[in-house]
Scaffold this motif. Sequence first.
Motif, PDB file in Angstrom:
ATOM      1  N   TYR A 143       0.750  -1.204   0.169  1.00  0.00           N
ATOM      2  CA  TYR A 143      -0.140   0.082  -0.157  1.00  0.00           C
ATOM      3  C   TYR A 143       0.801   0.994   0.312  1.00  0.00           C
ATOM      4  O   TYR A 143       0.502   2.630  -1.006  1.00  0.00           O
ATOM      5  CB  TYR A 143      -0.723  -0.079   1.105  1.00  0.00           C
ATOM      6  CG  TYR A 143      -2.130  -1.154   1.002  1.00  0.00           C
ATOM      7  CD1 TYR A 143      -3.190  -1.592  -0.362  1.00  0.00           C
ATOM      8  CD2 TYR A 143      -2.544  -1.728   2.206  1.00  0.00           C
ATOM      9  CE1 TYR A 143      -3.621  -2.427  -0.307  1.00  0.00           C
ATOM     10  CE2 TYR A 143      -3.049  -2.916   1.576  1.00  0.00           C
ATOM     11  CZ  TYR A 143      -3.931  -3.039   0.925  1.00  0.00           C
ATOM     12  OH  TYR A 143      -4.814  -4.142   1.412  1.00  0.00           O
ATOM     13  N   ASP A 144       1.886   1.277   0.565  1.00  0.00           N
ATOM     14  CA  ASP A 144       2.945   2.159   0.358  1.00  0.00           C
ATOM     15  C   ASP A 144       3.608   2.224  -0.543  1.00  0.00           C
ATOM     16  O   ASP A 144       3.385   3.628  -1.039  1.00  0.00           O
ATOM     17  CB  ASP A 144       4.063   2.119   1.490  1.00  0.00           C
ATOM     18  CG  ASP A 144       5.281   3.252   1.155  1.00  0.00           C
ATOM     19  OD1 ASP A 144       4.110   4.326   2.338  1.00  0.00           O
ATOM     20  OD2 ASP A 144       6.462   3.312   1.057  1.00  0.00           O
ATOM     21  N   LYS A 167       2.629   5.582  -6.272  1.00  0.00           N
ATOM     22  CA  LYS A 167       2.820   5.619  -7.688  1.00  0.00           C
ATOM     23  C   LYS A 167       1.512   6.419  -7.391  1.00  0.00           C
ATOM     24  O   LYS A 167       1.458   7.500  -9.054  1.00  0.00           O
ATOM     25  CB  LYS A 167       2.107   4.693  -7.908  1.00  0.00           C
ATOM     26  CG  LYS A 167       1.750   4.226  -9.292  1.00  0.00           C
ATOM     27  CD  LYS A 167       3.133   3.974  -9.888  1.00  0.00           C
ATOM     28  CE  LYS A 167       2.680   3.847 -11.708  1.00  0.00           C
ATOM     29  NZ  LYS A 167       3.646   4.015 -12.691  1.00  0.00           N
ATOM     30  N   LEU A 168       0.298   6.523  -6.468  1.00  0.00           N
ATOM     31  CA  LEU A 168      -0.510   7.920  -6.995  1.00  0.00           C
ATOM     32  C   LEU A 168      -0.271   8.925  -7.278  1.00  0.00           C
ATOM     33  O   LEU A 168      -0.770   9.775  -7.978  1.00  0.00           O
ATOM     34  CB  LEU A 168      -1.900   8.051  -6.189  1.00  0.00           C
ATOM     35  CG  LEU A 168      -2.630   6.680  -5.484  1.00  0.00           C
ATOM     36  CD1 LEU A 168      -3.528   6.772  -3.923  1.00  0.00           C
ATOM     37  CD2 LEU A 168      -3.604   6.586  -6.599  1.00  0.00           C
ATOM     38  N   LEU A 195      -8.464   7.606  -4.367  1.00  0.00           N
ATOM     39  CA  LEU A 195      -8.047   7.030  -3.574  1.00  0.00           C
ATOM     40  C   LEU A 195      -6.852   6.899  -3.113  1.00  0.00           C
ATOM     41  O   LEU A 195      -6.336   5.535  -1.625  1.00  0.00           O
ATOM     42  CB  LEU A 195      -6.915   6.498  -5.342  1.00  0.00           C
ATOM     43  CG  LEU A 195      -7.826   6.190  -6.233  1.00  0.00           C
ATOM     44  CD1 LEU A 195      -7.272   5.782  -7.435  1.00  0.00           C
ATOM     45  CD2 LEU A 195      -8.865   5.131  -6.753  1.00  0.00           C
ATOM     46  N   LYS A 196      -6.286   8.377  -2.621  1.00  0.00           N
ATOM     47  CA  LYS A 196      -5.288   8.610  -1.569  1.00  0.00           C
ATOM     48  C   LYS A 196      -5.969   7.886   0.111  1.00  0.00           C
ATOM     49  O   LYS A 196      -5.463   7.457   0.420  1.00  0.00           O
ATOM     50  CB  LYS A 196      -4.769  10.353  -1.986  1.00  0.00           C
ATOM     51  CG  LYS A 196      -3.575  10.718  -0.969  1.00  0.00           C
ATOM     52  CD  LYS A 196      -2.217  10.425  -1.185  1.00  0.00           C
ATOM     53  CE  LYS A 196      -1.516  10.630   0.002  1.00  0.00           C
ATOM     54  NZ  LYS A 196      -0.166  10.451  -0.226  1.00  0.00           N
ATOM     55  N   GLN A 197      -7.290   8.661   0.021  1.00  0.00           N
ATOM     56  CA  GLN A 197      -7.357   8.117   1.130  1.00  0.00           C
ATOM     57  C   GLN A 197      -8.172   7.312   1.467  1.00  0.00           C
ATOM     58  O   GLN A 197      -7.662   6.191   2.226  1.00  0.00           O
ATOM     59  CB  GLN A 197      -9.313   8.949   0.864  1.00  0.00           C
ATOM     60  CG  GLN A 197      -9.594   8.823   2.741  1.00  0.00           C
ATOM     61  CD  GLN A 197     -10.589   9.806   2.604  1.00  0.00           C
ATOM     62  OE1 GLN A 197     -11.674   9.929   1.905  1.00  0.00           O
ATOM     63  NE2 GLN A 197     -11.986   9.413   3.131  1.00  0.00           N
ATOM     64  N   ARG A 198      -8.483   6.167   0.299  1.00  0.00           N
ATOM     65  CA  ARG A 198      -8.403   4.992   0.552  1.00  0.00           C
ATOM     66  C   ARG A 198      -6.976   3.901   0.745  1.00  0.00           C
ATOM     67  O   ARG A 198      -7.174   2.712   1.755  1.00  0.00           O
ATOM     68  CB  ARG A 198      -9.726   4.000  -0.301  1.00  0.00           C
ATOM     69  CG  ARG A 198      -9.611   2.701  -1.347  1.00  0.00           C
ATOM     70  CD  ARG A 198      -9.756   2.319  -2.076  1.00  0.00           C
ATOM     71  NE  ARG A 198      -9.907   0.959  -2.067  1.00  0.00           N
ATOM     72  CZ  ARG A 198      -9.891   0.099  -3.377  1.00  0.00           C
ATOM     73  NH1 ARG A 198     -10.066   0.252  -4.911  1.00  0.00           N
ATOM     74  NH2 ARG A 198     -10.355  -1.482  -3.485  1.00  0.00           N
ATOM     75  N   LEU A 254      -6.122   2.319   3.675  1.00  0.00           N
ATOM     76  CA  LEU A 254      -5.625   0.044   3.961  1.00  0.00           C
ATOM     77  C   LEU A 254      -3.899   0.454   4.154  1.00  0.00           C
ATOM     78  O   LEU A 254      -3.323  -0.426   5.856  1.00  0.00           O
ATOM     79  CB  LEU A 254      -5.549  -0.286   2.895  1.00  0.00           C
ATOM     80  CG  LEU A 254      -7.115  -0.531   2.228  1.00  0.00           C
ATOM     81  CD1 LEU A 254      -7.010  -0.258   0.553  1.00  0.00           C
ATOM     82  CD2 LEU A 254      -7.004  -1.160   3.383  1.00  0.00           C
ATOM     83  N   TYR A 255      -2.633   1.032   4.332  1.00  0.00           N
ATOM     84  CA  TYR A 255      -1.835   1.094   5.137  1.00  0.00           C
ATOM     85  C   TYR A 255      -1.554   1.114   5.857  1.00  0.00           C
ATOM     86  O   TYR A 255      -1.201   0.578   7.172  1.00  0.00           O
ATOM     87  CB  TYR A 255      -0.870   2.495   4.289  1.00  0.00           C
ATOM     88  CG  TYR A 255      -0.178   3.152   4.611  1.00  0.00           C
ATOM     89  CD1 TYR A 255       1.300   1.702   4.321  1.00  0.00           C
ATOM     90  CD2 TYR A 255       0.162   3.995   5.314  1.00  0.00           C
ATOM     91  CE1 TYR A 255       2.575   1.977   5.132  1.00  0.00           C
ATOM     92  CE2 TYR A 255       1.763   4.177   6.068  1.00  0.00           C
ATOM     93  CZ  TYR A 255       2.706   2.964   6.218  1.00  0.00           C
ATOM     94  OH  TYR A 255       4.270   3.212   5.934  1.00  0.00           O
TER      95      TYR A 255
END
Length: 695
Positions: free
Chosen positions: A448-449, A454-455, A472-475, A479-480
């Motif tokens: 996830y990191d 990549k984002l 996507l960043k928040q998601r 998860l991270y």
Amino acid sequence: MNLDVFLSLFSLMLISLAVFLLSKKLKLPYTVLLVIAGSLLVPISHLEVFSFITSFELTPELLFFVFLPILIFESAYNMNIRNLTENIYSIGSLAVVGLLISVLFIGIAGSYVFEIAGFPVPILALLLFGAIISSTDPVAVLALFKEYGAPQRLTLIFEGESLFNDATSFAAFLVALDLMTKGYHGSESAIGALISFSTMLGGGIVFGLIMGFIFAKLIEKVHGNEHLEITLTLLVAHFTFILTEVISEHLVIAGQEIRLSSIIATLIASMVIGNFGRYKMSPDVEEYMEKFWGYFAFVTNSLVFILMGLLFANLAIDLNVAIWPILLAIGTVVVGRALSVYPILWLLNLTGKERPIPRNWMHLLAWGSLRGSLAIVMVLLIPDDLTIEGWTLNYSVKQFIAAVTIGSIYFTLLVKATTIGKVMHALGIDALTGMEQVGYHKSKAQIYDKTLHKLDALLQDQQLTQKQYDRLKQRYESLYQIACLECKNAIGESDTLIENMLRTYALGIQKEELKDIFLRGEIEEKTYKKITNMLSIQTERIKRGQQQIVSVNEHFPIDSLERFVLLVSRLAFWRDHSFKDEELYRYYRALSKISGKVVKELNAVEDSSLSAVFDDKTALEKLLSLYKNIQQNTHEKMLAVIHKNEELLSQVNEASAAQSLAVLQEDTLDKLHKNEIITSKLYIMLRHELEQKSH
């Protein structure tokens, strides 16, 4: 007719691919569906338009001399001899003693069972059946073991047993077949059978070692020629197998015919190539070999199992007649397998020769014993006109053995293979260890990191809108954080888990850096193997929860097998394995480099995603201090070697520079050709010039 055979072959391969895709969707073992598909093809082949499907048939020669060496080499090539020798007592006991117990039980107890059920079968016929059906096939079950997460040691024991009991089983089969054709003449026959069995296994081991080292030497001689190296690996499998059979047909000592086991000779030769010959291969070939042989094994297994289904559906015996003998045989085989596992491993645990084998492992070893291709080979090798005194059944000996063998194979594939996952779960074998739980959450955190980084790159390159990026960043940020929290919870209050994770991380860095150093030609094969041996021992210690390296001067002795290999190498090739000053300097330099790489990576941990996982400052500082000391210690030893030979540094640096430049030139040329910047004609010319300069 020939066209029908080829059309059948390629049609079966196409059907196998469809079955493979179907097995993924249905989540059923691939080999199980192949056998079912083969059975279903028989009624389809009765239609005139599809009559060609059965044109390609399993013959003894095809199975024995073409398919079997491929399957043996592929499995043995990837088996680590160090791990094998550490579990040699359990593997050897199951593969030899356990198999013989199973054969004798099926022969002796089976004769009473069949007699009581109204099927009087002579004991020799059931001994022959026992020799055929007692060997385990690793193909289907190993795939399931890996999928469901069986422990590495359990998988190794099963795979080792499956490989070696193939040889034991075939030797027992030949002995039993010999007794049936020549008759039993009391103690004389028994002693002869024992001698024949022993010479097959012992002679096979010796001849396999000879062939393995010869081909390893040949691979070393043609180093750099990829086509020749790959061809030699093909030859080591089939040439060893066939040559062993030829020798067995003509070898006579003191009037006694001596047979060698072609299976065990090929197995041993393949293991020598996989563990020692692979270091002599060109880097590109070594990386390609597993994929190359994996493909051959996939095609071979696909054809064997689908043709097995065709063979079963075409049995000469009516299923209504054979069903009771098949059920009786299955019951006898199941009990025989249990008797060949539990008592032997219980006694082995008592001796303390190896780490204890848990009872739930014994349950899985007893249940997960699938049968496959070798059993079919042996059935096909039985003469059609084989007769035996006291045979009163309405069908021939071969028809009876074929029916009960294939029926037993079907049972293991349709019942055992499809339930292995549930059995493993019920026994708790698939449960994660503490290290695995931490590793699971740590890996998720790293994934996830990387995704978050990549984002950022995608947003910068305008491949995502700000709104998409924020969502996507928040998601993935969430998860991270969850993965990091779960990792900390899995570690808990343990003082050793985080340190072992760090040590595993450090060893992984060292192995990767060492491989790069070896591929660049900076160290010799024996130096690479010596350091690899050290790293492997440390990795095994972590898995066993043993004391790790605490001193820069810790000694890592080579095992007995490695000493034997060095002795053979000295005697056969007159090679001096002692370290010269130049090699010793490179050895210490390699140790300094890989330990320095660890120091660099550990220093960078605090600034990376791993800081959320490896947040034990004490463990981190302890390991960092150890590797700094190792780096300093090896650097001092390098200086001591240089002080002893002042011209050495200049010679080594010049040789290393030349090697690095040569690798760079070859890589540059390969990229120019791959990207079509130069023509093939120019590539060949320039490659030839570079090769001439290097020589």
